[in-house]
Design a protein around this motif. Structure first.
Motif, PDB file in Angstrom:
ATOM      1  N   ASN A  21       0.420   0.314  -9.372  1.00 22.73           N
ATOM      2  CA  ASN A  21       1.627   0.350 -10.204  1.00 22.73           C
ATOM      3  C   ASN A  21       2.706   1.032  -9.369  1.00 22.73           C
ATOM      4  O   ASN A  21       2.447   1.505  -8.274  1.00 22.73           O
ATOM      5  N   ASP A  22       3.907   1.067  -9.875  1.00 18.79           N
ATOM      6  CA  ASP A  22       5.010   1.615  -9.087  1.00 18.79           C
ATOM      7  C   ASP A  22       5.198   3.115  -9.252  1.00 18.79           C
ATOM      8  O   ASP A  22       6.237   3.648  -8.868  1.00 18.79           O
ATOM      9  N   VAL A  23       4.229   3.805  -9.799  1.00 18.18           N
ATOM     10  CA  VAL A  23       4.315   5.249  -9.927  1.00 18.18           C
ATOM     11  C   VAL A  23       3.825   5.878  -8.625  1.00 18.18           C
ATOM     12  O   VAL A  23       2.657   5.738  -8.261  1.00 18.18           O
ATOM     13  N   MET A  24       4.739   6.526  -7.922  1.00 20.98           N
ATOM     14  CA  MET A  24       4.387   7.091  -6.622  1.00 20.98           C
ATOM     15  C   MET A  24       3.362   8.211  -6.791  1.00 20.98           C
ATOM     16  O   MET A  24       3.581   9.148  -7.553  1.00 20.98           O
ATOM     17  N   PRO A  25       2.237   8.121  -6.081  1.00 20.17           N
ATOM     18  CA  PRO A  25       1.235   9.183  -6.176  1.00 20.17           C
ATOM     19  C   PRO A  25       1.669  10.416  -5.383  1.00 20.17           C
ATOM     20  O   PRO A  25       2.581  10.341  -4.545  1.00 20.17           O
ATOM     21  N   ILE A  29       0.841  -1.192   0.000  1.00 19.72           N
ATOM     22  CA  ILE A  29       0.000   0.000   0.000  1.00 19.72           C
ATOM     23  C   ILE A  29       0.879   1.245   0.000  1.00 19.72           C
ATOM     24  O   ILE A  29       2.030   1.212   0.452  1.00 19.72           O
ATOM     25  N   TRP A  30       0.335   2.326  -0.544  1.00 20.23           N
ATOM     26  CA  TRP A  30       0.927   3.646  -0.410  1.00 20.23           C
ATOM     27  C   TRP A  30       0.304   4.263   0.830  1.00 20.23           C
ATOM     28  O   TRP A  30      -0.895   4.098   1.070  1.00 20.23           O
ATOM     29  N   ILE A  31       1.093   4.960   1.633  1.00 19.52           N
ATOM     30  CA  ILE A  31       0.541   5.715   2.744  1.00 19.52           C
ATOM     31  C   ILE A  31       1.019   7.158   2.648  1.00 19.52           C
ATOM     32  O   ILE A  31       2.134   7.420   2.186  1.00 19.52           O
ATOM     33  N   THR A  32       0.157   8.073   3.027  1.00 20.18           N
ATOM     34  CA  THR A  32       0.576   9.462   3.195  1.00 20.18           C
ATOM     35  C   THR A  32       0.785   9.663   4.679  1.00 20.18           C
ATOM     36  O   THR A  32      -0.091   9.357   5.489  1.00 20.18           O
ATOM     37  N   TRP A  81       4.386  13.260   3.091  1.00 18.38           N
ATOM     38  CA  TRP A  81       5.152  12.473   2.135  1.00 18.38           C
ATOM     39  C   TRP A  81       4.473  11.125   1.947  1.00 18.38           C
ATOM     40  O   TRP A  81       3.654  10.703   2.750  1.00 18.38           O
ATOM     41  N   VAL A  82       4.852  10.466   0.858  1.00 17.92           N
ATOM     42  CA  VAL A  82       4.272   9.168   0.509  1.00 17.92           C
ATOM     43  C   VAL A  82       5.325   8.095   0.715  1.00 17.92           C
ATOM     44  O   VAL A  82       6.505   8.295   0.424  1.00 17.92           O
TER      45      VAL A  82
END
Length: 79
Positions: free
Chosen positions: A60-64, A22-25, A34-35
Motif C-alpha cells: 500500500n502507499d503508507v510509507m513504512p 519496492i520500499w528500500i531503506t 530513510w525509506v
C-alpha cells in the motif's frame, strides 16, 4: 510480505520475480536511515541504489518506518 528483507550475500535469490514497486531503506555515512519507494525491474536482478540495507514489496502507499536492524550490510558491499 510486509516485512523488511535484509541485504546479504544471497540477496539476488530473494528479489521479486516480477517487476513491481519496492520500499528500500537506505543509510548514509552518518548512519541516518530513510525509506524510498522505487521501481524494481526483475530482469536487472539488482537494486540500483547504493546505501540500500533492506527492501520490501509495496503493498500500500503508507510509507513504512526505516529498517532498524543492527549489523546490516550495504548493497554495494555484496554486489
Amino acid at each position: 510480505m510486509n516485512r523488511w528483507i535484509l541485504i546479504d550475500y544471497d540477496f539476488r535469490d530473494k528479489l521479486p520475480k516480477e517487476d513491481c514497486e519496492i520500499w528500500i531503506t537506505r543509510v548514509c555515512f552518518t548512519g541516518e536511515r530513510w525509506v524510498q519507494k522505487v521501481d524494481f525491474y526483475a530482469d536487472m536482478k539488482d537494486i540500483e541504489y547504493d546505501g540500500t540495507i533492506a527492501w520490501m514489496i509495496v503493498e500500500n502507499d503508507v510509507m513504512p518506518k526505516p529498517c532498524n536492524a543492527r549489523h546490516t550490510m550495504v548493497i554495494q558491499a555484496v554486489r
